[in-house]
Write a protein that holds these residues in place. Structure first.
Motif, PDB file in Angstrom:
ATOM      1  N   ASP A 525       0.864  -1.187   0.000  1.00 51.84           N
ATOM      2  CA  ASP A 525       0.000   0.000   0.000  1.00 51.84           C
ATOM      3  C   ASP A 525       0.899   1.236   0.000  1.00 51.84           C
ATOM      4  O   ASP A 525       1.176   1.832   1.035  1.00 51.84           O
ATOM      5  N   GLU A 526       1.378   1.603  -1.173  1.00 52.98           N
ATOM      6  CA  GLU A 526       2.367   2.667  -1.285  1.00 52.98           C
ATOM      7  C   GLU A 526       1.808   4.018  -0.841  1.00 52.98           C
ATOM      8  O   GLU A 526       0.715   4.417  -1.228  1.00 52.98           O
ATOM      9  N   TYR A 527       2.590   4.709  -0.002  1.00 51.90           N
ATOM     10  CA  TYR A 527       2.226   6.048   0.470  1.00 51.90           C
ATOM     11  C   TYR A 527       3.473   6.931   0.492  1.00 51.90           C
ATOM     12  O   TYR A 527       4.498   6.508   1.021  1.00 51.90           O
ATOM     13  N   ASN A 529       0.855   8.360  -2.702  1.00 52.68           N
ATOM     14  CA  ASN A 529       0.552   7.928  -4.055  1.00 52.68           C
ATOM     15  C   ASN A 529       1.527   8.604  -5.018  1.00 52.68           C
ATOM     16  O   ASN A 529       1.725   9.818  -4.954  1.00 52.68           O
ATOM     17  N   LYS A 531       1.195   9.564  -7.851  1.00 51.57           N
ATOM     18  CA  LYS A 531       0.548  10.643  -8.601  1.00 51.57           C
ATOM     19  C   LYS A 531       0.650  11.984  -7.875  1.00 51.57           C
ATOM     20  O   LYS A 531       0.543  13.042  -8.493  1.00 51.57           O
TER      21      LYS A 531
END
Length: 608
Positions: A525-527, A529, A531
């Motif tokens: 759960d990459e943090y 994002n 983007k």
């Protein structure tokens, strides 16, 4: 308990539920089940006997040098704190713990009217927004905390409240029962009162350091004292005590006064260790933590030489001296400190993390472990040798130590920490206080931790002497993967092997661990994002390792046993024989078709 644990490790098995109960309480059954999951899937290699007992420790970070992602509530100052009315937040790790105690005052108590104090310039992160340069926030570093107080007496009381309660004797007992041998204790240059005019620091930390050493003497733990912050800041990070909003060593290395002052701090601390009779427990001394790579190389090396000379002059050869690799271990593999007499009992300290570059946070579960097996292992092997660059003769002087590492895989602490502080300001509580890990996530983290333990020991070569996990605990559950005690209690950190047992002999090779790891990307759960990142800001380094990029597919031979290879060879040979026969039959059939076609042709077409 200690004997049972040691025998379990030597036997190469997980502790049973009864053996675990004393250590982790009611969760012992779940922890044992998680341990069995890994142990039952390990292929046992031959025994690797270490030349000397491994150092396997944890850091006592966020204590004598405060760090915001470890104790966010400590940095969430209110008007009440500045007035000396020390209120507490839900699940705060320091201060009164019992909400029913008369000493416990909630910051949410409406009668107090405690308001957030956000007067410090915010941290500049990897995500950038308009106005960030001037945005105000809670304090980011200890320097900012103490600068916010107008009354230095109240500031000292505030820090003493933290120093007195954040580390408990009960927690040290738990660390000992988990097999930990060493505690690395970071502190700043001001710990014994070296405070210049205009500096906001408060003294008093040394008293609590001595108390911890006394506890460790009783419990049987060794302490490595670590100078974690130097005058001017050796890296500009908040972990130096003074966040400069710029990553640089030049505030320290370009100032002869700051460097000379640091040497005198080393002298003062070394003498205090002698005068206070602490050397039966304090067996290591770190000269400087994580100087940024732009440090003037000549200045840093001279400082290390001067610091070593001071420590040896005052304390003697028996205390370990460790120095930071400045994020580039290979640059020290040039004969530096390899003399077996002058440089015995010295260590080059390395801190491998996967979360401070975007490519790492985006790894799949197996890629994280592949990166350990490939890049991190190579980094351990990059230094130190007496015959560099041939690298065939391991140094008899300086050795390697992995002084910091964690189970963190996908969250950038500086970014989540900012979100946590904003949540405290808006809601009075930190984010994710009730965060739980799924069983599959725990299995993955267990593999990730075991792979690192194997890699950071490099038992087959012997360049490394051990590893020290960051950190012993964390406030709240947002950063669980950095919390050793929680990892032990929940089973995703294994109990530490006996110091004379190599991790590879207990957990299998690094490549064994890859192939028992679930590679589901749902576990990541990459943090933040990607983007949301400002790609004009530095986002860390890239990954150019084919093994990692290809997810380990090119190294299947590491997993094969001789029997498997033989069977595969037979299958291939039989397939080739079968293919040849089929081809011959096809050719014969083709020949028959040609004859038949000629027979069926008009004679005129055949003979012309």
């Amino acid at each position: 308990m200690g004997n049972l644990f040691s025998q379990a490790v030597i036997d190469g098995r997980a502790m049973d539920t009864n053996e675990l109960a004393d250590l982790v309480g009611p969760a012992a059954g779940k922890v044992a089940a998680l341990a069995d999951f890994n142990v039952s899937n390990v292929t046992r290699p031959h025994v690797h006997k270490p030349k000397r007992p491994y150092i396997r420790g944890v850091n006592i970070g966020g204590w004598l040098l405060a760090e915001r992602f470890i104790t966010p509530y400590l940095f969430a100052l209110t008007t009440c704190h500045l007035e000396g009315k020390f209120c507490s937040y839900p699940d705060q790790a320091s201060g009164p713990q019992d909400v029913n105690s008369p000493d416990y005052v909630a910051c949410s108590d409406a009668t107090l009217n405690c308001r957030p104090v956000r007067t410090s310039l915010s941290r500049l992160g990897r995500t950038r927004h308009a106005g960030d340069e001037a945005r105000l926030d809670y304090p980011v570093s200890e320097y900012d905390i103490l600068s916010t107080f107008t009354d230095k007496r109240i500031a000292r009381q505030y820090m003493e409240r933290h120093w007195d309660t954040f580390v408990t004797k009960k927690e040290l007992h738990k660390l000992k029962r988990a097999g930990v041998t060493h505690l690395r204790v970071p502190f700043g240059y001001w710990v014994r009162g070296d405070i210049a005019d205009g500096e906001p620091w408060v003294e008093g930390g040394w008293h609590y350091f001595k108390r911890l050493v006394g506890w460790c003497r009783e419990i049987g733990l060794e302490v490595w004292a670590d100078l974690h912050g130097a005058p001017g800041s050796e890296n500009g990070f908040d972990n130096s005590g003074h966040y400069l909003r710029k990553d640089t060593c030049l505030g320290w290395s370009s100032s002869p006064d700051n460097v000379a002052r640091t040497v005198e701090v080393v002298r003062d601390i070394a003498q205090a260790l002698v005068d206070d009779d602490l050397l039966d427990v304090v067996t290591g001394f770190g000269l400087l933590n994580e100087p940024f790579p732009d440090c003037t190389a000549g200045v840093l090396r001279k400082y290390y030489n001067d610091g070593l000379e001071v420590v040896r002059e005052i304390i003697g050869p028996d205390i370990s001296v460790f120095i930071s690799d400045s994020f580039h271990a290979d640059k020290w593999n040039d004969g530096f400190w390899t003399d077996p007499e002058t440089h015995s009992n010295t260590f080059l300290d390395t801190h491998p993390y996967h979360v401070f570059f975007e490519a790492g946070r985006a790894f799949s579960p197996r890629q994280h472990i592949e990166y350990v097996c490939q890049y991190n292992t190579r980094d351990v092997l990059n230094c130190c040798y007496e015959d560099a660059p041939n690298n065939t003769k391991v140094s008899r002087g300086i050795s390697r130590i992995i002084g910091e590492w964690s189970a963190a895989v996908d969250t950038l602490p500086t970014e989540l920490e900012t979100a946590i502080m904003n949540h405290i300001a808006s809601n009075g509580t930190a984010l994710m206080l009730d965060r739980e890990l799924s069983r599959d996530r725990k299995h993955f983290l267990r593999n990730f931790v075991e792979a690192q333990m194997v890699a950071y020991e490099e038992a087959a070569v012997g360049t490394s002497s051990g590893h020290i996990f960051w950190n012993f605990k964390m406030e709240g559950r947002a950063f669980l993967e950095w919390d050793f005690l929680t990892g032990i209690a929940e089973g995703w950190i294994p109990h530490v092997p006996d110091p004379m047992v190599s991790s590879v002999d207990l957990f299998g090779s690094c490549y064994d661990i890859i192939y028992r790891t679930n590679d589901s990307y749902a576990l990541i759960d990459e943090y933040p994002n990607p983007k949301d990142l400002d790609w004009n800001a530095w986002q860390g380094w890239s990954v150019d390792d084919d093994f990692v990029v290809n997810d380990g597919k090119i190294v299947i031979h590491h997993r094969m046993k001789p029997f498997t290879i033989a069977m595969l060879t037979i299958v291939v040979l039989l397939s080739l024989v079968g293919f040849r026969r089929a081809w011959a039959q096809r050719k014969r059939r083709q020949g028959y078709r040609e004859v038949v076609s000629q027979i069926s042709m008009p004679k005129a077409m055949i003979f012309g």
